[in-house]
Design a protein around this motif. Structure first.
Motif, mmCIF file in Angstrom:
data_model
loop_
_atom_site.group_PDB
_atom_site.id
_atom_site.type_symbol
_atom_site.label_atom_id
_atom_site.label_comp_id
_atom_site.label_asym_id
_atom_site.label_seq_id
_atom_site.Cartn_x
_atom_site.Cartn_y
_atom_site.Cartn_z
ATOM 1 N N ALA A 44 0.812 -1.213 0.000
ATOM 2 C CA ALA A 44 0.000 0.000 0.000
ATOM 3 C C ALA A 44 0.849 1.267 0.000
ATOM 4 C CB ALA A 44 -0.934 -0.008 1.210
ATOM 5 N N ALA A 45 2.115 1.165 0.408
ATOM 6 C CA ALA A 45 2.976 2.351 0.459
ATOM 7 C C ALA A 45 3.748 2.563 -0.844
ATOM 8 C CB ALA A 45 3.949 2.250 1.625
ATOM 9 N N ILE A 83 4.468 -7.750 -3.467
ATOM 10 C CA ILE A 83 4.890 -8.451 -2.253
ATOM 11 C C ILE A 83 4.731 -9.942 -2.528
ATOM 12 C CG2 ILE A 83 4.494 -8.836 0.196
ATOM 13 C CD1 ILE A 83 3.123 -6.108 0.320
ATOM 14 N N PRO A 84 5.834 -10.700 -2.571
ATOM 15 C CA PRO A 84 5.723 -12.148 -2.787
ATOM 16 C C PRO A 84 4.931 -12.812 -1.657
ATOM 17 C CG PRO A 84 7.998 -11.418 -2.990
ATOM 18 C CD PRO A 84 7.213 -10.266 -2.449
ATOM 19 N N MET A 143 3.290 -6.440 7.111
ATOM 20 C CA MET A 143 2.535 -5.766 8.167
ATOM 21 C C MET A 143 1.167 -5.437 7.578
ATOM 22 S SD MET A 143 4.450 -5.616 10.842
ATOM 23 C CE MET A 143 4.063 -4.295 11.955
ATOM 24 N N ARG A 144 0.140 -5.575 8.386
ATOM 25 C CA ARG A 144 -1.217 -5.281 7.942
ATOM 26 C C ARG A 144 -1.810 -4.203 8.842
ATOM 27 N NH1 ARG A 144 -3.220 -9.181 4.455
ATOM 28 N NH2 ARG A 144 -1.943 -11.043 4.336
ATOM 29 N N ALA A 145 -2.513 -3.280 8.217
ATOM 30 C CA ALA A 145 -3.242 -2.248 8.950
ATOM 31 C C ALA A 145 -4.553 -2.005 8.218
ATOM 32 C CB ALA A 145 -2.424 -0.965 9.015
ATOM 33 N N LYS A 146 -5.638 -2.275 8.917
ATOM 34 C CA LYS A 146 -6.973 -2.219 8.307
ATOM 35 C C LYS A 146 -6.982 -3.113 7.068
ATOM 36 C CE LYS A 146 -8.143 2.170 10.333
ATOM 37 N NZ LYS A 146 -8.715 3.482 10.179
ATOM 38 N N TYR A 171 1.632 -4.108 3.803
ATOM 39 C CA TYR A 171 2.871 -3.368 3.576
ATOM 40 C C TYR A 171 4.089 -4.291 3.662
ATOM 41 C CZ TYR A 171 -0.080 0.632 4.884
ATOM 42 O OH TYR A 171 -1.077 1.568 4.954
ATOM 43 N N HIS A 172 5.143 -3.975 2.899
ATOM 44 C CA HIS A 172 6.451 -4.568 3.161
ATOM 45 C C HIS A 172 6.842 -4.149 4.577
ATOM 46 C CE1 HIS A 172 6.921 -4.131 -1.342
ATOM 47 N NE2 HIS A 172 7.296 -5.387 -1.161
#
Length: 118
Positions: A78-79, A84-85, A91-94, A98-99
């Protein structure tokens, strides 16, 4: 299911078709294996040493990492919007993923760790 069992009566190995005369044997996929014969089809790691889980798909016996690499679902960060393999830690947020390196404060670029509030 993978288990190490004491060998009672010699059984045929599903990998090499020879009799298993070793002290221990592996039982996986309802077949018996020498410890050296039950390997990942991609990386050749010994699955009895890696852990108690193995994966099968498309007539392949695989370790977790190779199964996810070949058949796992990939997504975009998302950033940075880069791929992302499936086997990579994230990391997950909502609803966002993210890497690990990309999960950071947008103001100061300080990386967040598991449990940090943001």
């Amino acid at each position: 299911m993978l288990s190490v069992q004491p060998d009672t009566k010699p059984k045929g190995c599903a990998g090499c078709n020879r009799k298993i005369k070793d002290r221990y044997l592996l039982k996986a996929l309802d077949k018996y294996w020498h410890e050296d014969c039950l390997k990942c089809a991609c990386c050749d790691c010994r699955l009895g040493e890696v852990g108690s889980t193995l994966y099968t798909k498309a007539n392949l016996i695989l370790c977790r990492r190779d199964y996810l690499r070949l058949f796992g679902v990939t997504g975009n960060c998302a950033a940075c919007s880069k791929l992302i393999p499936a086997f990579e830690m994230v990391m997950r947020a909502k609803d966002n993923v993210y890497h690990l390196d990309c999960f950071a404060c947008q103001l100061c670029n300080q990386r967040f760790c598991v449990g940090d509030k943001f």
